[in-house]
Design a protein around this motif. Structure first.
Motif, mmCIF file in Angstrom:
data_model
loop_
_atom_site.group_PDB
_atom_site.id
_atom_site.type_symbol
_atom_site.label_atom_id
_atom_site.label_comp_id
_atom_site.label_asym_id
_atom_site.label_seq_id
_atom_site.Cartn_x
_atom_site.Cartn_y
_atom_site.Cartn_z
ATOM 1 N N PRO A 38 12.462 0.337 -8.641
ATOM 2 C CA PRO A 38 12.923 -0.871 -7.946
ATOM 3 C C PRO A 38 12.412 -0.974 -6.519
ATOM 4 N N VAL A 39 12.204 0.170 -5.864
ATOM 5 C CA VAL A 39 11.652 0.143 -4.512
ATOM 6 C C VAL A 39 10.230 -0.411 -4.538
ATOM 7 N N ALA A 40 9.458 -0.002 -5.544
ATOM 8 C CA ALA A 40 8.089 -0.502 -5.671
ATOM 9 C C ALA A 40 8.066 -2.002 -5.920
ATOM 10 N N MET A 41 9.031 -2.508 -6.702
ATOM 11 C CA MET A 41 9.110 -3.946 -6.942
ATOM 12 C C MET A 41 9.348 -4.706 -5.637
ATOM 13 N N GLU A 42 10.281 -4.221 -4.833
ATOM 14 C CA GLU A 42 10.566 -4.865 -3.555
ATOM 15 C C GLU A 42 9.379 -4.733 -2.599
ATOM 16 N N LEU A 43 8.747 -3.567 -2.603
ATOM 17 C CA LEU A 43 7.621 -3.345 -1.705
ATOM 18 C C LEU A 43 6.436 -4.220 -2.089
ATOM 19 N N ALA A 44 6.256 -4.466 -3.393
ATOM 20 C CA ALA A 44 5.185 -5.352 -3.842
ATOM 21 C C ALA A 44 5.378 -6.752 -3.282
ATOM 22 N N VAL A 45 6.627 -7.213 -3.253
ATOM 23 C CA VAL A 45 6.912 -8.538 -2.700
ATOM 24 C C VAL A 45 6.702 -8.546 -1.190
ATOM 25 N N GLU A 46 7.148 -7.484 -0.505
ATOM 26 C CA GLU A 46 7.020 -7.431 0.945
ATOM 27 C C GLU A 46 5.561 -7.429 1.396
ATOM 28 N N CYS A 47 4.725 -6.680 0.715
ATOM 29 C CA CYS A 47 3.336 -6.551 1.174
ATOM 30 C C CYS A 47 2.457 -7.712 0.735
ATOM 31 N N SER A 48 2.936 -8.547 -0.226
ATOM 32 C CA SER A 48 2.115 -9.638 -0.753
ATOM 33 C C SER A 48 2.646 -11.013 -0.396
ATOM 34 N N LEU B 264 2.312 -5.527 -11.481
ATOM 35 C CA LEU B 264 2.482 -4.073 -11.431
ATOM 36 C C LEU B 264 2.759 -3.511 -12.821
ATOM 37 N N PHE B 265 3.632 -4.193 -13.575
ATOM 38 C CA PHE B 265 3.951 -3.734 -14.925
ATOM 39 C C PHE B 265 2.769 -3.904 -15.865
ATOM 40 N N VAL B 266 2.044 -5.006 -15.725
ATOM 41 C CA VAL B 266 0.873 -5.226 -16.590
ATOM 42 C C VAL B 266 -0.155 -4.130 -16.374
ATOM 43 N N LEU B 267 -0.459 -3.854 -15.115
ATOM 44 C CA LEU B 267 -1.423 -2.793 -14.820
ATOM 45 C C LEU B 267 -0.895 -1.438 -15.261
ATOM 46 N N GLY B 268 0.418 -1.223 -15.102
ATOM 47 C CA GLY B 268 1.010 0.043 -15.534
ATOM 48 C C GLY B 268 0.880 0.257 -17.028
#
Length: 427
Positions: free
Chosen positions: A305-315, A327-331
């Motif tokens: 969940p931290v990565a999900m929030e960080l993805a939104v923050e940085c993009s 992120l999930f598709v690439l994962g």
């Protein structure tokens, strides 16, 4: 639904800083979160996903209820395909829901609940299925029970979800959301160095976890561990993972230390992965392996969940669904490649007397594959620690929207420190 009557903007209640700024959190955000959690749990636009998931669950159960059906496999395959299609619509929804419906001090927690519902559903299914099915005639009962959460999500989504966004936004980020069009967002993501590093490293982590879950029984049976013990390790992996995600989600909601939390989490995950690669090749280490699998889940799942929030923050201002969904598709893509690579590096060996493998063939030697998995985990962690740096774009936008209360918001640095937690919004 009880508790929804007080959602109107004029409902009485104590004022908060968010309310004074013109932002309001609505209690029905928890209904949205419940629907997404049920969909993720039973599935292992929200309304369309709920309909597809429920329809698929019913269709795959029809052969057990109607004896006149001559091709039950077609119904099973068709129903499962509809459920899989529904999953693609709901898997990226927690980040979008958290951004639109929850105030900034609850976003990571909401994201955590929605994201962790899927592995929790897998755990329930793995524990419940053997208990329900003792003989072939018990399969209809199992399918019927698994239709219940899908049906509940379908009813809640149809009856209670009337709007895609709240009448009054819960935060400055939701109020000033300028999400780019999908193709324009993809172009921005492709030029965003921080997002690319996060996607590759976290996507690799998803791939490693998928491979670990799928190959756990095969890796352990070679050295004499039973299927029941492998199942126990898998259950500990998920249970402690959910606990870790809950703890870290609450922490980052209060501190906004997204970057530090994910870097430390990945480093600890790498250490535990190395320990598993070594200990899994030894015999008679049940206690150590159970502890290692628990820690692997605790540290690894916590960063999701931290990565999900960080993805939104940085993009930001790219759409939350696109940033988190990719992120999930690439994962998943990295998971396929990693699993194929790990399987390709195995070799058959003469079956030792302590092997419990039941595939009828000589067991595989997973030593090299497990060392490679640990090496990849360390590599992704090092790349993240050394090269990932980003400002928190969404938090900065929220701070800019409220210049008179800058002290109540997080600074735009990649690792804020020392600020007070956000006040709780009125329910």
């Amino acid at each position: 639904m009880a508790g929804l009557a007080g959602d109107s903007p004029g409902a009485a209640g104590p004022l908060t800083l968010s309310a004074l700024r013109g932002y309001r959190a609505y209690a029905r955000r928890w209904v949205f979160l419940l629907v997404i959690s049920l969909l993720s749990c039973s599935n292992a636009t929200i309304l369309l996903s709920a309909w597809l998931n429920f329809a698929g669950s019913v269709i795959r159960s029809l052969p057990c209820m109607l004896t006149t059906i001559h091709d039950p496999f077609a119904f099973l395959l068709g129903g499962q395909s509809l459920c899989a299609l529904a999953q693609t619509l709901v898997i990226f929804s927690p980040a979008k829901l958290a951004a639109l419906w929850f105030p900034e001090h609850q976003r990571a927690t909401a994201n955590m609940i929605g994201t962790m519902s899927n592995p929790l559903g897998l755990l329930v299914a793995n524990l419940l299925s053997p208990a329900l099915v003792k003989k072939e005639e018990d399969i209809p009962v199992m399918l019927g029970i698994y239709t219940i959460p899908a049906g509940l999500a379908f009813l809640l989504a149809t009856a209670c979800l009337w709007e895609s966004a709240p009448p009054t936004p819960p935060s400055a980020g939701a109020a000033h959301s300028t999400s780019e069009k999908f193709l324009d967002g993809l172009k921005l993501l492709a030029r965003n160095k921080a997002y690319i590093i996060l996607a590759v490293c976290f996507g690799g982590g998803i791939g490693i976890f998928s491979s670990f879950s799928a190959l756990l029984e095969q890796v352990l049976c070679v050295n004499g561990y039973s299927n029941e013990f492998a199942g126990l390790c898998g259950a500990l992996f998920i249970v402690f993972g959910v606990l870790g995600a809950l703890a870290l989600g609450l922490y980052v909601d209060r501190t906004k230390h997204f970057t530090g939390a994910i870097k430390i989490g990945l480093c600890l995950t790498s250490l535990v992965c190395v320990a598993f690669a070594l200990v899994s090749q030894l015999q008679g280490q049940t206690v150590a392996l159970a502890a290692i699998c628990s820690l692997f889940g605790f540290f690894g799942f916590a960063v999701a969940p931290v990565a999900m929030e960080l993805a939104v923050e940085c993009s930001f201002p790219v759409g939350e669904g696109a940033a988190a969904g990719l992120l999930f598709v690439l994962g998943q893509a990295e998971g396929v490649l990693i699993m194929m690579l790990l399987a390709a590096l195995t070799v058959r060996r003469a079956e030792p007397s302590f092997s419990t493998c039941q595939d009828g063939q000589d067991p595989l030697d997973w030593k090299v594959s497990m060392l490679l998995m640990a090496g990849l985990c360390v590599l992704f962690s090092c790349l993240m620690v050394l090269f990932f740096h980003t400002p928190y774009r969404r938090l900065q936008a929220e701070a800019d929207a409220n210049p008179s209360i800058q002290e109540d918001t997080c600074p735009a640095t990649s690792e804020p420190s020392g600020h007070a937690p956000h006040p709780a919004a009125t329910l």
